[in-house]
Design an enzyme around this catalytic site. Structure first.
Site, mmCIF file in Angstrom:
data_model
loop_
_atom_site.group_PDB
_atom_site.id
_atom_site.type_symbol
_atom_site.label_atom_id
_atom_site.label_comp_id
_atom_site.label_asym_id
_atom_site.label_seq_id
_atom_site.Cartn_x
_atom_site.Cartn_y
_atom_site.Cartn_z
ATOM 1 N N GLY A 116 0.813 -1.213 0.000
ATOM 2 C CA GLY A 116 0.000 0.000 0.000
ATOM 3 C C GLY A 116 0.847 1.263 0.000
ATOM 4 O O GLY A 116 0.509 2.252 -0.658
ATOM 5 N N THR A 117 1.948 1.245 0.719
ATOM 6 C CA THR A 117 2.808 2.433 0.792
ATOM 7 C C THR A 117 3.333 2.795 -0.596
ATOM 8 O O THR A 117 3.261 3.952 -1.030
ATOM 9 C CB THR A 117 3.978 2.172 1.758
ATOM 10 O OG1 THR A 117 3.433 1.985 3.072
ATOM 11 C CG2 THR A 117 4.969 3.322 1.778
ATOM 12 N N GLN A 169 -7.714 -0.020 3.503
ATOM 13 C CA GLN A 169 -8.520 -0.579 4.598
ATOM 14 C C GLN A 169 -9.887 -1.079 4.151
ATOM 15 O O GLN A 169 -10.551 -1.792 4.905
ATOM 16 C CB GLN A 169 -8.699 0.466 5.718
ATOM 17 C CG GLN A 169 -7.438 0.741 6.506
ATOM 18 C CD GLN A 169 -6.951 -0.477 7.309
ATOM 19 O OE1 GLN A 169 -7.682 -1.434 7.538
ATOM 20 N NE2 GLN A 169 -5.691 -0.444 7.718
ATOM 21 N N SER A 214 -3.569 -3.306 -0.621
ATOM 22 C CA SER A 214 -2.430 -4.006 -0.030
ATOM 23 C C SER A 214 -2.828 -5.438 0.303
ATOM 24 O O SER A 214 -3.902 -5.674 0.856
ATOM 25 C CB SER A 214 -2.007 -3.260 1.237
ATOM 26 O OG SER A 214 -0.990 -3.974 1.901
ATOM 27 N N HIS A 216 -1.471 -7.632 2.504
ATOM 28 C CA HIS A 216 -1.427 -8.171 3.876
ATOM 29 C C HIS A 216 -2.605 -7.733 4.744
ATOM 30 O O HIS A 216 -2.751 -8.204 5.866
ATOM 31 C CB HIS A 216 -0.078 -7.871 4.551
ATOM 32 C CG HIS A 216 0.124 -6.460 5.018
ATOM 33 N ND1 HIS A 216 -0.054 -6.085 6.324
ATOM 34 C CD2 HIS A 216 0.517 -5.348 4.361
ATOM 35 C CE1 HIS A 216 0.227 -4.787 6.449
ATOM 36 N NE2 HIS A 216 0.575 -4.322 5.267
ATOM 37 N N THR A 259 11.978 -7.097 -11.102
ATOM 38 C CA THR A 259 11.449 -8.452 -11.258
ATOM 39 C C THR A 259 10.337 -8.682 -10.240
ATOM 40 O O THR A 259 10.495 -8.371 -9.057
ATOM 41 C CB THR A 259 12.586 -9.484 -11.075
ATOM 42 O OG1 THR A 259 13.585 -9.190 -12.046
ATOM 43 C CG2 THR A 259 12.091 -10.910 -11.259
ATOM 44 N N CYS A 276 1.519 2.799 12.932
ATOM 45 C CA CYS A 276 2.592 3.752 12.612
ATOM 46 C C CYS A 276 2.738 4.807 13.689
ATOM 47 O O CYS A 276 3.816 5.038 14.207
ATOM 48 C CB CYS A 276 2.318 4.432 11.289
ATOM 49 S SG CYS A 276 1.681 3.289 10.090
#
Ligand SMILES: Cc1ncc(COP(=O)(O)O)c(C=O)c1O
Length: 388
Positions: free
Chosen positions: A71-72, A179, A199, A201, A238, A327
């Site tokens: 996501g970042t 989210q 994202s 995860h 890659t 964070c």
């Protein structure tokens, strides 16, 4: 001791089906998807399958999905990609004060390069007033970037309205949906969204992989990861084949959960859980919007208590929660999101975030209520679970 994990907005456990699918791509197969031989072609086929699955989760076409490292990176790609795109003459970017740091920090980096960054303040529920966006938009606006849901308090934004407004101003619209993907149905085909970040995860897939939806027809973006011609020359490097294969399976599982109405079940369980907490901790405060909220999220304040102490107490009882976002809790700073909602410092410091997964029972959550009663309740031994 069986631990109770209630921090799914930080990350989720990898689903067994995901691991199963990834394992051969670590153990048996190692082809580079850019290679023309059989090993390479096999990897390419699996990459394309995963792209179809992630596209299906978002309501996108496969060609509109670019794989990233998470996501970042997707957020950085969208923001820097539009700001620095060839021929970009517009200098204003409009966002909100409650975005994830992976949106706020790239924008802060753009400011000294001559970009005018507007941070819209939320109301006390964490919602952005469309009138505020309207007055921030002008013909110098290149991009509007607004999260779909806030990770700390769960508040949802009206991305349909904001996207229409951005379009009228001739600006591109980026949504951080990290989210919401997998928790709420998304259909980018029907939404006025040009770019959207997700994202793996957060949806029971592996870490270190994500995607950016780039609507077909969007002018070529600046590529923050310039390299080979991977991802149709949009993102070099890659590909993380095993991770992408796992992400694809996680997306499939998420589609099935949405179709089965699981988010509504989680919402009902979350509401029941909150009702139980309120019985044992009468002064508890709920942050964000109760109406427009992620189904799994509960941001709470326990006035007179210390959130960090409660977190440690719960952890010692086998319960994982967080204070604010992973964070900001890692930085030791009071949550900027809660501060932007107008929450006073003492209440911010009493805050905990509970974010549910897909597997909880009432019995399990009752153990959390009992622990909260001991750690934060008025009497410490008042526990009469009411049925809901
Ligand atoms: C709203 C939001 N955006 C972006 C991210 C960053 O995603 P990743 O951890 O995949 O880099 C997160 C992670 O917590 C998030 O909650």
């Amino acid at each position: 001791m069986n631990r109770i994990y209630l921090d799914h907005n930080a990350t989720t456990p990898v689903a067994p089906e995901v691991l199963e699918a990834m394992w051969p791509w670590h153990r048996d197969h190692f082809g580079n998807p850019s290679s023309v031989h059989q090993e390479g072609r096999e990897a390419r086929v699996r990459l394309d399958e995963a792209r179809e699955k992630v596209a299906a989760l978002l309501g996108a076409r496969a060609g509109e999905v670019v794989f990233t490292s998470g996501g970042t990176e997707s957020n950085n790609f969208a923001l820097l990609g539009v700001a620095l795109m060839p021929g970009q003459t517009r200098r204003r970017i409009v966002t909100t004060a409650i975005e994830h740091p992976s949106v706020l920090n790239p924008l802060r980096q753009l400011a000294p390069l001559g970009f005018d960054i507007v941070f819209l303040p939320p109301d006390a529920d964490g919602r952005i007033d469309p009138a505020r966006l309207e007055s921030a938009l002008d013909d110098s606006t290149a991009l509007v970037s607004i999260q779909h849901a806030n990770s700390e308090v769960g508040t949802l934004q009206d991305i349909q309205t904001f996207g229409e407004m951005a379009r009228r101003a001739g600006a591109l619209f980026h949504v951080d949906a990290v989210q919401t993907a997998g928790k709420l149905a998304l259909d980018v085909e029907a939404l006025p969204v040009d770019l959207l970040s997700v994202s793996s995860h957060k949806i029971c897939g592996p870490k270190g992989v994500g995607a950016l939806f780039i609507r077909r027809g969007t002018a070529p973006l600046f590529s923050p990861i310039a390299g080979g011609s991977q991802e149709r020359k949009r993102r070099g490097g890659t590909e993380n084949v095993a991770g992408i294969v796992g992400f694809g399976v996680a997306a499939d599982l998420a589609v099935a959960r949405l179709a089965a109405g699981r988010p509504e079940e989680v919402r009902a369980l979350r509401d029941w859980f909150f009702a139980q907490i309120r019985e044992v901790v009468p002064g508890v405060v709920r942050f964000g919007s109760a109406e427009f909220c992620l189904p799994n999220t509960l941001g709470l304040g326990f006035p007179g208590r210390e959130g960090q102490g409660l977190l440690i107490g719960l952890d010692m009882e086998g319960i994982a929660v967080s204070t604010g976002s992973a964070c900001s809790s890692g930085s030791g700073q009071p949550s900027p999101v809660l501060a932007a909602l107008g929450v006073d410092l003492q209440t911010i410091e009493s805050s905990l975030r509970f974010s549910l997964g897909w597997q909880h029972s009432r019995e399990e959550l009752m153990k959390v209520v009992e622990a909260l009663s001991r750690l934060a309740g008025a009497t410490g031994d008042r526990l009469a679970p009411s049925s809901a």
